[in-house]
Design a protein around this motif. Structure first.
Motif, PDB file in Angstrom:
ATOM      1  N   PRO A  34     -10.426  -6.105 -14.282  1.00  0.00           N
ATOM      2  CA  PRO A  34      -9.812  -5.431 -15.422  1.00  0.00           C
ATOM      3  C   PRO A  34      -8.613  -4.557 -15.048  1.00  0.00           C
ATOM      4  N   TYR A  35      -8.663  -3.897 -13.906  1.00  0.00           N
ATOM      5  CA  TYR A  35      -7.547  -3.042 -13.500  1.00  0.00           C
ATOM      6  C   TYR A  35      -6.282  -3.873 -13.305  1.00  0.00           C
ATOM      7  N   VAL A  36      -6.397  -4.973 -12.582  1.00  0.00           N
ATOM      8  CA  VAL A  36      -5.244  -5.841 -12.339  1.00  0.00           C
ATOM      9  C   VAL A  36      -4.823  -6.535 -13.632  1.00  0.00           C
ATOM     10  N   ASP A  37      -5.786  -6.980 -14.414  1.00  0.00           N
ATOM     11  CA  ASP A  37      -5.449  -7.649 -15.675  1.00  0.00           C
ATOM     12  C   ASP A  37      -4.623  -6.740 -16.579  1.00  0.00           C
ATOM     13  N   GLU A 133       5.511   1.494  -4.848  1.00  0.00           N
ATOM     14  CA  GLU A 133       4.053   1.543  -4.866  1.00  0.00           C
ATOM     15  C   GLU A 133       3.463   0.320  -4.165  1.00  0.00           C
ATOM     16  N   VAL A 134       2.201   0.490  -3.737  1.00  0.00           N
ATOM     17  CA  VAL A 134       1.439  -0.602  -3.126  1.00  0.00           C
ATOM     18  C   VAL A 134       0.065  -0.631  -3.785  1.00  0.00           C
ATOM     19  N   LEU A 135      -0.331  -1.791  -4.279  1.00  0.00           N
ATOM     20  CA  LEU A 135      -1.677  -2.001  -4.801  1.00  0.00           C
ATOM     21  C   LEU A 135      -2.344  -3.034  -3.906  1.00  0.00           C
ATOM     22  N   THR A 136      -3.424  -2.619  -3.260  1.00  0.00           N
ATOM     23  CA  THR A 136      -4.141  -3.511  -2.364  1.00  0.00           C
ATOM     24  C   THR A 136      -5.562  -3.702  -2.871  1.00  0.00           C
ATOM     25  N   CYS A 137      -5.917  -4.944  -3.121  1.00  0.00           N
ATOM     26  CA  CYS A 137      -7.291  -5.304  -3.441  1.00  0.00           C
ATOM     27  C   CYS A 137      -7.921  -5.752  -2.125  1.00  0.00           C
ATOM     28  N   ILE A 138      -8.995  -5.105  -1.731  1.00  0.00           N
ATOM     29  CA  ILE A 138      -9.633  -5.432  -0.459  1.00  0.00           C
ATOM     30  C   ILE A 138     -10.847  -6.300  -0.742  1.00  0.00           C
ATOM     31  N   ALA A 139     -10.779  -7.536  -0.267  1.00  0.00           N
ATOM     32  CA  ALA A 139     -11.868  -8.492  -0.465  1.00  0.00           C
ATOM     33  C   ALA A 139     -12.911  -8.299   0.632  1.00  0.00           C
ATOM     34  N   PRO A 140     -14.186  -8.452   0.292  1.00  0.00           N
ATOM     35  CA  PRO A 140     -15.250  -8.254   1.274  1.00  0.00           C
ATOM     36  C   PRO A 140     -15.419  -9.466   2.193  1.00  0.00           C
ATOM     37  N   VAL A 141     -14.433  -9.629   3.074  1.00  0.00           N
ATOM     38  CA  VAL A 141     -14.453 -10.745   4.018  1.00  0.00           C
ATOM     39  C   VAL A 141     -13.636 -10.353   5.239  1.00  0.00           C
ATOM     40  N   LEU A 142     -14.000 -10.887   6.395  1.00  0.00           N
ATOM     41  CA  LEU A 142     -13.229 -10.726   7.627  1.00  0.00           C
ATOM     42  C   LEU A 142     -12.645 -12.088   7.978  1.00  0.00           C
ATOM     43  N   ARG A 162      -2.222   8.483  -2.430  1.00  0.00           N
ATOM     44  CA  ARG A 162      -3.163   7.668  -3.190  1.00  0.00           C
ATOM     45  C   ARG A 162      -3.065   7.992  -4.676  1.00  0.00           C
ATOM     46  N   LEU A 163      -2.918   6.949  -5.482  1.00  0.00           N
ATOM     47  CA  LEU A 163      -2.863   7.081  -6.931  1.00  0.00           C
ATOM     48  C   LEU A 163      -4.161   6.634  -7.600  1.00  0.00           C
ATOM     49  N   HIS A 164      -4.862   5.686  -6.962  1.00  0.00           N
ATOM     50  CA  HIS A 164      -6.040   5.098  -7.593  1.00  0.00           C
ATOM     51  C   HIS A 164      -6.965   4.543  -6.525  1.00  0.00           C
ATOM     52  N   LEU A 165      -8.261   4.692  -6.778  1.00  0.00           N
ATOM     53  CA  LEU A 165      -9.299   4.122  -5.924  1.00  0.00           C
ATOM     54  C   LEU A 165     -10.429   3.691  -6.842  1.00  0.00           C
ATOM     55  N   SER A 172     -12.407  -4.020  -3.683  1.00  0.00           N
ATOM     56  CA  SER A 172     -12.116  -2.596  -3.806  1.00  0.00           C
ATOM     57  C   SER A 172     -10.618  -2.478  -3.999  1.00  0.00           C
ATOM     58  N   LEU A 173     -10.201  -1.547  -4.864  1.00  0.00           N
ATOM     59  CA  LEU A 173      -8.779  -1.408  -5.171  1.00  0.00           C
ATOM     60  C   LEU A 173      -8.246  -0.069  -4.683  1.00  0.00           C
ATOM     61  N   LEU A 174      -7.110  -0.115  -4.025  1.00  0.00           N
ATOM     62  CA  LEU A 174      -6.398   1.073  -3.578  1.00  0.00           C
ATOM     63  C   LEU A 174      -4.964   0.963  -4.052  1.00  0.00           C
ATOM     64  N   ARG A 175      -4.480   2.013  -4.718  1.00  0.00           N
ATOM     65  CA  ARG A 175      -3.084   2.028  -5.166  1.00  0.00           C
ATOM     66  C   ARG A 175      -2.434   3.287  -4.625  1.00  0.00           C
ATOM     67  N   PHE A 176      -1.237   3.107  -4.057  1.00  0.00           N
ATOM     68  CA  PHE A 176      -0.518   4.199  -3.411  1.00  0.00           C
ATOM     69  C   PHE A 176       0.916   4.288  -3.900  1.00  0.00           C
ATOM     70  N   ARG A 177       1.451   5.475  -3.895  1.00  0.00           N
ATOM     71  CA  ARG A 177       2.882   5.711  -4.086  1.00  0.00           C
ATOM     72  C   ARG A 177       3.490   5.835  -2.688  1.00  0.00           C
ATOM     73  N   VAL A 178       4.618   5.201  -2.478  1.00  0.00           N
ATOM     74  CA  VAL A 178       5.338   5.321  -1.215  1.00  0.00           C
ATOM     75  C   VAL A 178       6.161   6.607  -1.295  1.00  0.00           C
ATOM     76  N   LEU A 179       5.930   7.489  -0.330  1.00  0.00           N
ATOM     77  CA  LEU A 179       6.629   8.778  -0.330  1.00  0.00           C
ATOM     78  C   LEU A 179       7.968   8.670   0.387  1.00  0.00           C
ATOM     79  N   PRO A 180       8.925   9.492  -0.007  1.00  0.00           N
ATOM     80  CA  PRO A 180      10.231   9.450   0.655  1.00  0.00           C
ATOM     81  C   PRO A 180      10.111   9.745   2.153  1.00  0.00           C
TER      82      PRO A 180
END
Length: 182
Positions: A34-37, A133-142, A162-165, A172-180
């Motif tokens: 839902p977050y990505v959608d 910004e960077v949005l990374t979805c971390i899949a449970p796999v190696l 960090r903007l969102h967890l 798992s979703l992590l969203r970040f703002r890139v700082l200057p």
């Protein structure tokens, strides 16, 4: 004004594609998110690397094959490539200059996001100070091997805020703002 967002799914060990760019590993993790959608509606254009544009597709052999976000998004795509094809592709603009590609993608996005797809293009955006910004979805796999999320030997430190967890059943979703820099 458009912002550049790098969105990606990676394995827990930091790979966004398997060896040789294989994306079949991602198929089991393409379930509802839902977050990505919701975010997809905020995307005005895509800035895509040529290897990603022409590469493996986790939706291969499905009706969504070749469609951005599995058919969940449509709009202008700017592909950064060293080899601009002679034939036109509907909805796709091929550009060989990085700065020109970013400018065109921002213009096409208007006040929405430019979604960056492809590790090399994302690295170029970071190096040029263009990534917001960077949005990374971390899949449970190696995966153990493949294309890393960000790999730049000798690269500089880039600070993030960090903007969102959150989590969904398949990631798992992590969203970040890139700082200057500085």
């Amino acid at each position: 004004m458009a912002k550049l967002l790098y969105s990606v799914t990676m394995s827990l060990d930091g790979f966004i594609a398997g060896p040789g760019g294989d994306m079949s590993w991602l198929t089991p993790y393409l379930g509802p998110n839902p977050y990505v959608d919701e975010l997809i509606g905020d995307i005005g254009s895509l800035l895509v690397g040529n290897r990603t544009f022409r590469g493996d597709d986790p939706y291969k052999d499905t009706p969504a094959e070749g469609e951005a976000f599995g058919g969940g998004w449509s709009g202008p795509q700017i592909v950064l490539t060293h080899h601009v094809p002679d034939a036109a592709w509907p909805g796709v603009t091929f550009v060989s200059d990085f700065g020109e590609a970013v400018r065109r993608a921002e213009e096409a996005a208007g006040d929405k996001y430019v979604n960056v797809l492809g590790a090399d293009v994302a690295r170029q955006c970071v190096a040029a100070g263009e990534l917001d910004e960077v949005l990374t979805c971390i899949a449970p796999v190696l995966l153990g091997d493949g294309v890393r999320l960000f790999e730049e030997p000798g690269g500089r430190t880039v600070r993030l805020e960090r903007l969102h967890l959150s989590g969904v059943p398949l990631a798992s979703l992590l969203r970040f703002r890139v700082l200057p820099a500085g």
